[in-house]
Design a protein around this motif. Structure first.
Motif, PDB file in Angstrom:
ATOM      1  N   ALA A 202       1.152  -1.254   0.060  1.00  0.00           N
ATOM      2  CA  ALA A 202       0.015  -0.462   0.329  1.00  0.00           C
ATOM      3  C   ALA A 202       0.701   1.066   0.040  1.00  0.00           C
ATOM      4  CB  ALA A 202      -0.897   0.262   1.369  1.00  0.00           C
ATOM      5  N   THR A 203       1.997   1.426   0.954  1.00  0.00           N
ATOM      6  CA  THR A 203       2.572   2.217   0.499  1.00  0.00           C
ATOM      7  C   THR A 203       3.284   2.313  -0.177  1.00  0.00           C
ATOM      8  OG1 THR A 203       3.395   1.697   2.916  1.00  0.00           O
ATOM      9  CG2 THR A 203       5.309   3.196   1.844  1.00  0.00           C
ATOM     10  N   ASN A 204       4.055   1.759  -1.527  1.00  0.00           N
ATOM     11  CA  ASN A 204       4.483   1.485  -2.432  1.00  0.00           C
ATOM     12  C   ASN A 204       3.394   2.309  -3.241  1.00  0.00           C
ATOM     13  OD1 ASN A 204       6.724   0.284  -1.790  1.00  0.00           O
ATOM     14  ND2 ASN A 204       6.512  -1.838  -2.133  1.00  0.00           N
ATOM     15  N   ILE A 205       2.189   2.075  -3.316  1.00  0.00           N
ATOM     16  CA  ILE A 205       0.987   2.511  -4.560  1.00  0.00           C
ATOM     17  C   ILE A 205       0.497   3.510  -4.103  1.00  0.00           C
ATOM     18  CG2 ILE A 205      -1.633   2.236  -5.195  1.00  0.00           C
ATOM     19  CD1 ILE A 205      -1.455  -1.103  -4.167  1.00  0.00           C
ATOM     20  N   ALA A 206       0.985   4.478  -2.705  1.00  0.00           N
ATOM     21  CA  ALA A 206       0.182   5.460  -1.968  1.00  0.00           C
ATOM     22  C   ALA A 206       1.418   6.829  -3.094  1.00  0.00           C
ATOM     23  CB  ALA A 206       0.594   5.774  -0.761  1.00  0.00           C
ATOM     24  N   GLU A 207       2.474   5.732  -2.981  1.00  0.00           N
ATOM     25  CA  GLU A 207       4.324   6.322  -3.673  1.00  0.00           C
ATOM     26  C   GLU A 207       3.903   6.898  -5.177  1.00  0.00           C
ATOM     27  OE1 GLU A 207       7.894   5.540  -0.229  1.00  0.00           O
ATOM     28  OE2 GLU A 207       7.479   3.385  -2.413  1.00  0.00           O
ATOM     29  N   ASP A 208       3.367   5.630  -5.468  1.00  0.00           N
ATOM     30  CA  ASP A 208       3.061   5.603  -6.908  1.00  0.00           C
ATOM     31  C   ASP A 208       1.961   7.004  -7.469  1.00  0.00           C
ATOM     32  OD1 ASP A 208       4.805   4.649  -8.178  1.00  0.00           O
ATOM     33  OD2 ASP A 208       4.184   2.170  -7.506  1.00  0.00           O
ATOM     34  N   ALA A 209       1.083   6.521  -6.731  1.00  0.00           N
ATOM     35  CA  ALA A 209       0.197   8.049  -6.364  1.00  0.00           C
ATOM     36  C   ALA A 209       0.107   9.253  -6.479  1.00  0.00           C
ATOM     37  CB  ALA A 209      -1.097   7.552  -5.459  1.00  0.00           C
ATOM     38  N   VAL A 210       1.569   9.546  -5.506  1.00  0.00           N
ATOM     39  CA  VAL A 210       1.907  10.918  -5.312  1.00  0.00           C
ATOM     40  C   VAL A 210       2.777  11.712  -6.735  1.00  0.00           C
ATOM     41  CG1 VAL A 210       3.861  12.474  -4.415  1.00  0.00           C
ATOM     42  CG2 VAL A 210       1.825  11.276  -2.657  1.00  0.00           C
ATOM     43  N   TYR A 211       2.935  10.390  -7.593  1.00  0.00           N
ATOM     44  CA  TYR A 211       4.268  10.629  -8.278  1.00  0.00           C
ATOM     45  C   TYR A 211       3.657  10.572  -9.503  1.00  0.00           C
ATOM     46  CZ  TYR A 211       7.180   9.768 -12.665  1.00  0.00           C
ATOM     47  OH  TYR A 211       7.457  10.618 -13.636  1.00  0.00           O
ATOM     48  N   ALA A 212       1.605  10.053  -9.566  1.00  0.00           N
ATOM     49  CA  ALA A 212       0.825  10.519 -11.088  1.00  0.00           C
ATOM     50  C   ALA A 212       0.709  11.876 -10.238  1.00  0.00           C
ATOM     51  CB  ALA A 212       0.198   9.717 -10.709  1.00  0.00           C
ATOM     52  N   ALA A 213       0.459  12.324  -9.269  1.00  0.00           N
ATOM     53  CA  ALA A 213      -0.623  13.645  -9.426  1.00  0.00           C
ATOM     54  C   ALA A 213       0.440  14.864  -9.243  1.00  0.00           C
ATOM     55  CB  ALA A 213      -1.138  13.710  -8.549  1.00  0.00           C
ATOM     56  N   ALA A 214       2.002  14.857  -9.002  1.00  0.00           N
ATOM     57  CA  ALA A 214       2.609  15.970  -8.746  1.00  0.00           C
ATOM     58  C   ALA A 214       3.892  15.462  -9.528  1.00  0.00           C
ATOM     59  CB  ALA A 214       2.778  15.908  -7.480  1.00  0.00           C
ATOM     60  N   ALA A 215       4.310  14.255  -9.992  1.00  0.00           N
ATOM     61  CA  ALA A 215       5.228  13.803 -10.166  1.00  0.00           C
ATOM     62  C   ALA A 215       6.412  14.287  -9.397  1.00  0.00           C
ATOM     63  CB  ALA A 215       5.813  15.545 -11.780  1.00  0.00           C
ATOM     64  N   GLU A 216       6.204  13.914  -8.127  1.00  0.00           N
ATOM     65  CA  GLU A 216       7.450  13.740  -7.319  1.00  0.00           C
ATOM     66  C   GLU A 216       7.629  12.657  -7.011  1.00  0.00           C
ATOM     67  OE1 GLU A 216       7.348  15.638  -2.819  1.00  0.00           O
ATOM     68  OE2 GLU A 216       6.121  16.365  -3.836  1.00  0.00           O
ATOM     69  N   ASP A 217       8.810  11.620  -6.408  1.00  0.00           N
ATOM     70  CA  ASP A 217       8.747  10.744  -5.841  1.00  0.00           C
ATOM     71  C   ASP A 217       9.520  11.412  -4.594  1.00  0.00           C
ATOM     72  OD1 ASP A 217      10.395   8.766  -5.622  1.00  0.00           O
ATOM     73  OD2 ASP A 217      11.906   8.499  -7.470  1.00  0.00           O
ATOM     74  N   ILE A 218       8.665  10.015  -4.280  1.00  0.00           N
ATOM     75  CA  ILE A 218       8.269  10.637  -2.397  1.00  0.00           C
ATOM     76  C   ILE A 218       9.864   9.367  -2.100  1.00  0.00           C
ATOM     77  CG2 ILE A 218       6.879  12.338  -2.504  1.00  0.00           C
ATOM     78  CD1 ILE A 218       5.633  10.003  -0.734  1.00  0.00           C
ATOM     79  N   ARG A 219       9.499   8.217  -2.333  1.00  0.00           N
ATOM     80  CA  ARG A 219      10.031   6.799  -2.435  1.00  0.00           C
ATOM     81  C   ARG A 219      11.464   7.235  -1.531  1.00  0.00           C
ATOM     82  NH1 ARG A 219      10.865   3.673  -7.496  1.00  0.00           N
ATOM     83  NH2 ARG A 219      12.120   5.682  -7.902  1.00  0.00           N
ATOM     84  N   HIS A 220      11.956   6.578  -0.834  1.00  0.00           N
ATOM     85  CA  HIS A 220      13.312   6.134   0.192  1.00  0.00           C
ATOM     86  C   HIS A 220      13.717   7.751   0.830  1.00  0.00           C
ATOM     87  CE1 HIS A 220      13.149   2.623  -1.992  1.00  0.00           C
ATOM     88  NE2 HIS A 220      13.566   2.712  -3.053  1.00  0.00           N
ATOM     89  N   GLN A 221      12.776   8.483   1.054  1.00  0.00           N
ATOM     90  CA  GLN A 221      13.813   9.513   2.351  1.00  0.00           C
ATOM     91  C   GLN A 221      13.322   9.601   3.237  1.00  0.00           C
ATOM     92  OE1 GLN A 221       9.839  12.152   1.486  1.00  0.00           O
ATOM     93  NE2 GLN A 221      10.941  12.844  -1.178  1.00  0.00           N
ATOM     94  N   THR A 222      14.225  10.169   3.577  1.00  0.00           N
ATOM     95  CA  THR A 222      14.939  10.273   5.657  1.00  0.00           C
ATOM     96  C   THR A 222      13.989  11.429   5.714  1.00  0.00           C
ATOM     97  OG1 THR A 222      16.643  12.436   4.704  1.00  0.00           O
ATOM     98  CG2 THR A 222      17.751   9.921   4.275  1.00  0.00           C
ATOM     99  N   VAL A 223      14.216  11.300   7.148  1.00  0.00           N
ATOM    100  CA  VAL A 223      13.133  12.057   7.613  1.00  0.00           C
ATOM    101  C   VAL A 223      13.484  13.592   7.531  1.00  0.00           C
ATOM    102  CG1 VAL A 223      12.278  13.056  10.223  1.00  0.00           C
ATOM    103  CG2 VAL A 223      13.477  10.721  10.000  1.00  0.00           C
ATOM    104  N   ALA A 224      15.125  14.064   7.326  1.00  0.00           N
ATOM    105  CA  ALA A 224      15.457  15.028   6.695  1.00  0.00           C
ATOM    106  C   ALA A 224      14.623  15.775   5.665  1.00  0.00           C
ATOM    107  CB  ALA A 224      16.577  15.135   6.976  1.00  0.00           C
ATOM    108  N   THR A 225      14.778  14.951   4.309  1.00  0.00           N
ATOM    109  CA  THR A 225      14.319  15.478   3.222  1.00  0.00           C
ATOM    110  C   THR A 225      12.676  14.879   3.096  1.00  0.00           C
ATOM    111  OG1 THR A 225      14.969  13.296   2.120  1.00  0.00           O
ATOM    112  CG2 THR A 225      16.820  14.615   1.840  1.00  0.00           C
ATOM    113  N   ALA A 226      12.456  14.485   4.195  1.00  0.00           N
ATOM    114  CA  ALA A 226      10.422  14.690   3.647  1.00  0.00           C
ATOM    115  C   ALA A 226       9.789  15.760   4.781  1.00  0.00           C
ATOM    116  CB  ALA A 226       9.821  12.649   4.946  1.00  0.00           C
ATOM    117  N   THR A 227      10.632  16.369   5.891  1.00  0.00           N
ATOM    118  CA  THR A 227      10.054  17.256   5.905  1.00  0.00           C
ATOM    119  C   THR A 227      10.471  18.855   5.230  1.00  0.00           C
ATOM    120  OG1 THR A 227      12.170  17.569   7.633  1.00  0.00           O
ATOM    121  CG2 THR A 227       9.855  16.309   8.296  1.00  0.00           C
TER     122      THR A 227
END
Lengths: 227, 280
Positions: A202-227
């Protein structure tokens, strides 16, 4: 909604791809629900149905791959169209793996159903609820192109991991206390693990959903890059 | 008339030759062509509105947009080809090449066109031999020494990836070459005078896929040495060959940025609608 393409066949092809992904997600959700109900209600028929449903989901995965390649070949999509096609093709294997986990749960549930009920089966209820909610929200994030919902799903995976860990600890303790039920507890540990894996997909699906909607790759983010 | 290259003292912002000095070394920034607040009109018909963009050196910049959006007009402004059209003029703004205003009165337009070569939609070799097509521009530039011309012809044909195919028939007519070879000959002709910039106006629109692939491969090699600006209607081609893409609509530059960004996540709705085929 974006305006329609000049090529009506392009819209039809994208629409078919999306509908198949959503149909596949719906079937996988039903299969997972049946598998867990088969466990909690000790209903072998539900387990058997869940296992049988997997075939249809496997076929849909192949269909989505075929349609995705077809769209890439015929229409050479770019921008949001390209992201939607890529996301659809990445979603389907994750949905297929969720259905596989549902099948695993159903098989173990049938084994458990052959023996007297274990009160510890209740441990599975909140884990299943959390995993199922993550799965539903991840597909919803894809369907509605909801970036915030997609991000929220990713953040919830840690809770599921923790729940699985706690369940493992408790069931391992019970194995030591009641070795006669070792096989049953082991099956519950595997069921919990399957649900934890559902959360990962489900996490993978959500990450791909974010990419599809906003062209943003949120995979493998550290706490620092995610915030 | 003043040569852009030979007037260093008279013009503080002398046009730099990319082979000698890169534009960024002159300006302190990665800019080869600086288009600023540009308005352009054919008579009373204004076709470019307030266009501003910086074209980086040694990279491929693509202009895309529907027919009549002004992309070819802007391309032709860069080497003042529009000067040849009666009533066509820049009404506001400026274009600087390597820091020099190309429309300044003292600029020698012939020299400018030597610095900024152009390849057109339809290949247009002279009805002369392959050799003469290349040597023509050199002779006009005052180079008459045979050995020097021979060297330049070979270098240009090699640069345009045509040498191996024509080296044994340099005296044959250029019109006997295939369409793709003719287009590469035109590129070689443009390279012969060692320009800084090569403008390409739909260079592959009349070519088959193999000839197109050869030109696209050539563009990738040329950008190591030259600044390339290409106008294309082929979105896939823009995606394949360019580093930066500008989308024009109704004479305005709607969006300009890295090609990957434009084709995966454009910032402007109109860009997205155009490249995804939703216009109309």
């Amino acid at each position: 909604m974006p305006p329609k393409h000049i090529l009506g066949t392009f819209d039809e092809a994208l629409s078919s791809l999306r509908n198949n992904v959503l149909m596949m997600a719906g079937l996988a959700e039903r299969t997972l629900d049946r598998a867990v109900k088969g466990l909690l209600q000790r209903d072998d028929n539900l387990c058997t149905t869940a296992i049988a449903d997997d075939e249809e989901i496997d076929q849909l995965e192949k269909q989505i791959d075929k349609e995705g390649v077809d769209v890439l070949l015929r229409f050479q999509p770019v921008a949001s169209d390209l992201r939607r096609v890529v996301a659809a093709m990445k979603l389907s294997p994750n949905i297929e793996r969720i259905a596989d986990q549902a099948t695993n749960i159903a098989r173990r549930a049938r084994k458990l159903n052959r023996h007297p009920p274990l009160p510890e089966v209740e441990i599975i209820v909140p884990i299943q609820a959390h995993a199922m909610a993550m799965f539903k929200d991840s597909t919803d994030a894809f369907a509605r192109e909801n970036v915030d919902l997609g991000r929220a799903v990713v953040a919830r995976d840690k809770d599921l991991d923790h729940m699985n860990k706690m369940a493992n600890r408790r069931l391992t303790d019970r194995m030591a206390q009641d070795p006669k039920q070792l096989r049953g507890y082991l099956n519950l540990i595997f069921i919990s693990r399957s649900l934890e894996r559902v959360g990962d997909h489900a996490t993978n699906i959500a990450e791909d959903a974010v990419y599809a909607a906003a062209a943003e790759d949120i995979r493998h983010q550290t706490v620092a890059t995610a915030t | 008339m003043v040569s852009l290259v030979e007037m260093p003292q008279a013009m503080p912002q002398q046009l730099s030759r990319q082979n000698d000095r890169r534009a960024d070394e002159v300006n302190g920034a990665e800019i080869m062509i600086d288009v600023r607040d540009l308005d352009f009109a054919y008579g009373a018909n204004k076709v470019l509105h307030d266009v501003t963009l910086d074209i980086p050196p040694q990279a491929v910049t693509a202009f895309i947009g529907p027919s009549g959006c002004g992309k070819t007009t802007l391309l032709r402004c860069i080497n003042r080809m529009n000067d040849l059209i009666e009533g066509a003029r820049i009404t506001r703004g400026a274009i600087h090449l390597g820091g020099v205003d190309i429309n300044a009165p003292e600029v020698d337009v012939v020299d400018l066109r030597r610095r900024v070569g152009m390849v057109f939609q339809k290949s247009n070799p002279f009805p002369k031999s392959i050799y003469e097509n290349i040597s023509y521009g050199l002779r006009i530039a005052g180079i008459n020494k045979r050995s020097q011309i021979d060297e330049a012809v070979e270098k240009s044909l090699r640069g345009a990836a045509l040498w191996d195919e024509v080296k044994d028939r340099l005296d044959e007519g250029a019109l006997g070459l295939s369409g793709g070879q003719q287009q590469r000959l035109c590129i070689a002709r443009a390279l012969a005078v060692e320009p800084d910039v090569v403008l390409m106006d739909e260079p592959c629109s009349a070519l088959d896929p193999i000839a197109t692939a050869k030109i696209e491969e050539l563009i990738q090699e040329l950008k190591m040495q030259y600044t390339i600006v290409i106008v294309t209607h082929n979105m896939q081609q823009a995606g394949r060959v360019s580093d930066h893409t500008g989308f024009f609509y109704l004479g305005k530059l709607i969006e300009f940025g890295p090609t990957t960004k434009i084709f995966t996540n454009p910032s402007e709705r109109r860009t997205e609608d155009y490249i995804t085929g939703r216009f109309g």
